[in-house]
Design a protein around this motif. Structure first.
Motif, PDB file in Angstrom:
ATOM      1  N   SER A 126      82.090   1.401 -98.254  1.00 19.50           N
ATOM      2  CA  SER A 126      80.498   1.682 -97.788  1.00 19.50           C
ATOM      3  C   SER A 126      79.891   2.444 -98.063  1.00 19.50           C
ATOM      4  O   SER A 126      79.618   3.063 -98.987  1.00 19.50           O
ATOM      5  CB  SER A 126      80.476   3.031 -96.559  1.00 19.50           C
ATOM      6  OG  SER A 126      78.896   3.455 -95.763  1.00 19.50           O
ATOM      7  N   GLU A 141      85.912   3.313 -94.168  1.00 18.24           N
ATOM      8  CA  GLU A 141      85.751   3.245 -93.060  1.00 18.24           C
ATOM      9  C   GLU A 141      86.623   2.119 -91.996  1.00 18.24           C
ATOM     10  O   GLU A 141      86.837   1.103 -92.882  1.00 18.24           O
ATOM     11  CB  GLU A 141      83.826   2.895 -92.376  1.00 18.24           C
ATOM     12  CG  GLU A 141      83.051   4.410 -92.866  1.00 18.24           C
ATOM     13  CD  GLU A 141      81.520   3.553 -92.362  1.00 18.24           C
ATOM     14  OE1 GLU A 141      80.640   2.553 -91.933  1.00 18.24           O
ATOM     15  OE2 GLU A 141      80.902   4.575 -93.043  1.00 18.24           O
ATOM     16  N   LEU A 189      85.836  -0.685 -89.302  1.00 15.45           N
ATOM     17  CA  LEU A 189      84.840  -0.506 -87.872  1.00 15.45           C
ATOM     18  C   LEU A 189      86.002  -2.144 -86.927  1.00 15.45           C
ATOM     19  O   LEU A 189      86.633  -2.742 -87.735  1.00 15.45           O
ATOM     20  CB  LEU A 189      84.200  -1.763 -89.040  1.00 15.45           C
ATOM     21  CG  LEU A 189      83.239  -0.940 -89.949  1.00 15.45           C
ATOM     22  CD1 LEU A 189      82.054  -1.421 -90.035  1.00 15.45           C
ATOM     23  CD2 LEU A 189      82.769   0.031 -88.947  1.00 15.45           C
ATOM     24  N   SER A 214      79.638  -4.972 -84.711  1.00 17.44           N
ATOM     25  CA  SER A 214      79.901  -4.497 -86.059  1.00 17.44           C
ATOM     26  C   SER A 214      78.781  -3.475 -87.198  1.00 17.44           C
ATOM     27  O   SER A 214      77.882  -3.580 -86.403  1.00 17.44           O
ATOM     28  CB  SER A 214      80.584  -4.851 -87.173  1.00 17.44           C
ATOM     29  OG  SER A 214      81.681  -4.599 -87.799  1.00 17.44           O
ATOM     30  N   GLN A 215      78.865  -3.073 -88.622  1.00 15.58           N
ATOM     31  CA  GLN A 215      77.956  -2.844 -89.474  1.00 15.58           C
ATOM     32  C   GLN A 215      77.651  -3.674 -90.065  1.00 15.58           C
ATOM     33  O   GLN A 215      78.260  -4.309 -90.706  1.00 15.58           O
ATOM     34  CB  GLN A 215      78.231  -1.234 -89.547  1.00 15.58           C
ATOM     35  CG  GLN A 215      78.606   0.014 -88.827  1.00 15.58           C
ATOM     36  CD  GLN A 215      78.971   0.409 -89.348  1.00 15.58           C
ATOM     37  OE1 GLN A 215      79.209   0.882 -91.029  1.00 15.58           O
ATOM     38  NE2 GLN A 215      79.243   2.300 -88.764  1.00 15.58           N
ATOM     39  N   TRP A 216      76.331  -3.458 -90.334  1.00 16.15           N
ATOM     40  CA  TRP A 216      75.850  -3.928 -91.849  1.00 16.15           C
ATOM     41  C   TRP A 216      76.207  -2.887 -93.025  1.00 16.15           C
ATOM     42  O   TRP A 216      76.827  -2.223 -92.668  1.00 16.15           O
ATOM     43  CB  TRP A 216      74.419  -4.369 -91.879  1.00 16.15           C
ATOM     44  CG  TRP A 216      73.966  -5.835 -91.412  1.00 16.15           C
ATOM     45  CD1 TRP A 216      73.906  -4.855 -89.421  1.00 16.15           C
ATOM     46  CD2 TRP A 216      73.777  -7.273 -91.286  1.00 16.15           C
ATOM     47  NE1 TRP A 216      73.033  -6.576 -89.130  1.00 16.15           N
ATOM     48  CE2 TRP A 216      73.316  -6.977 -90.050  1.00 16.15           C
ATOM     49  CE3 TRP A 216      73.891  -7.292 -92.650  1.00 16.15           C
ATOM     50  CZ2 TRP A 216      73.163  -9.227 -90.038  1.00 16.15           C
ATOM     51  CZ3 TRP A 216      73.921  -9.131 -92.422  1.00 16.15           C
ATOM     52  CH2 TRP A 216      73.523  -9.581 -90.876  1.00 16.15           C
ATOM     53  N   ASP A 217      76.076  -3.389 -94.525  1.00 16.10           N
ATOM     54  CA  ASP A 217      75.614  -3.152 -95.845  1.00 16.10           C
ATOM     55  C   ASP A 217      77.026  -2.126 -95.895  1.00 16.10           C
ATOM     56  O   ASP A 217      77.213  -1.316 -96.041  1.00 16.10           O
ATOM     57  CB  ASP A 217      74.541  -1.798 -95.229  1.00 16.10           C
ATOM     58  CG  ASP A 217      74.064  -0.696 -97.158  1.00 16.10           C
ATOM     59  OD1 ASP A 217      74.197  -1.669 -98.420  1.00 16.10           O
ATOM     60  OD2 ASP A 217      73.278   0.152 -97.249  1.00 16.10           O
TER      61      ASP A 217
END
Length: 297
Positions: A223, A230, A232, A241-244
């Motif tokens: 990240s 991290e 995920l 899920s996540q961006w960036d």
């Protein structure tokens, strides 16, 4: 009737010919002396593949192709000094291609069978490449015609197939025969800092993979915003899920990744998968990714 070795050789031959055309196009756009040597090696590999018979082991040919693939990328990165070269490295709209495996289809046995690897790579991954290309071309047509009636559908298709293509491309590279164990260097230090210990990280990642609902992935990421590692999960390839963040280590827990060998025993597949993790490749990805850091919030 062609046997598996000859089928593998034909698949690899197609990639080599496409790579040879790509290298030739680069030579027209930029002056890189190594390009001539790479093309010569590709032509030799093509000649050797044309002589494959049912007794030939295709494994060494896959290794040579993978080494050439990396050689092309490394040469371009080392010599990347012009705007023309940056344009040459761009994948044209709708022109994504299936990457070659860096090992033979049976190289990960007994942990992942040859049958699974062959179907997974040649059929499932190819379908994501085809789906992404179609979505990109359809959206290009929409822009050209200023007709966006189906844009929601094609954006969804691009998200699903694009994420599938990119995650599988990482997946093949972070596995290798005679691997497993644990990482070293900066990656191990970062794992200890982010998770307390390697064992704690491995347990968290394993349980995350086992508990992905329906089908999807477990993903270790860097990240740039948090400046740490991290874990995920993603359902399908792109949901929840996540961006960036930047994927480093990915595990496919779609049923097509294990069902022919492990049936419904996903936990057994996940546990055995640790034996083929290519930590050198994960470390390489981490070393590149961790240099990217945003303002933390």
């Amino acid at each position: 009737m062609k046997n598996d070795q000859q089928t593998d050789a034909l698949s690899l031959l197609t990639w080599c010919k496409e790579a040879e055309e790509y290298v030739e196009s680069l030579r027209d756009q930029v002056q890189i002396k190594e390009i001539t040597a790479i093309k010569s090696q590709l032509l030799q590999l093509i000649e050797d593949l044309n002589s494959v018979d049912e007794e030939t082991n295709a494994g060494p040919f896959f290794q040579r192709a993978h080494e050439l693939h990396n050689q092309i990328l490394n040469t371009l990165v080392d010599e990347r000094t012009t705007e023309e070269l940056n344009r040459a490295l761009t994948v044209p709209i709708g022109r994504h291609k299936l990457p070659p495996l860096p090992y033979a289809y049976n190289a990960l046995e007994p942990y992942i069978s040859e049958e699974i690897m062959r179907l997974h790579h040649l059929k499932h991954h190819q379908s994501y490449v085809d789906g992404l290309n179609k979505a990109e071309k359809e959206m290009e047509t929409a822009r050209r015609n200023n007709d966006y009636k189906l844009i929601k559908h094609w954006e969804r298709e691009a998200a699903f197939h694009g994420a599938g293509h990119y995650l599988h491309t990482i997946f093949w590279s972070i596995m290798a025969p005679h691997s497993g164990g644990k990482p070293g260097g900066q990656l191990l230090r970062a794992i200890n800092e982010s998770f307390g210990s390697f064992d704690s990280f491995k347990m968290h990642f394993t349980e995350a993979a086992k508990n992905v609902e329906a089908v999807g992935w477990a993903i270790q990421v860097w990240s740039p915003r948090s400046h740490r590692l991290e874990i995920l999960t993603a359902e399908k390839h792109q949901n929840l899920s996540q961006w960036d963040v930047i994927p480093l280590l990915v595990l496919d827990v779609w049923e097509h990744a294990y069902y022919l060998q492990y049936k419904n025993e996903r936990p057994k597949y996940v546990e055995n998968w640790w034996n083929v993790v290519n930590w050198k490749e994960v470390e390489r990805r981490f070393n590149a990714a961790s240099s990217l850091k945003w303002q933390p919030y």
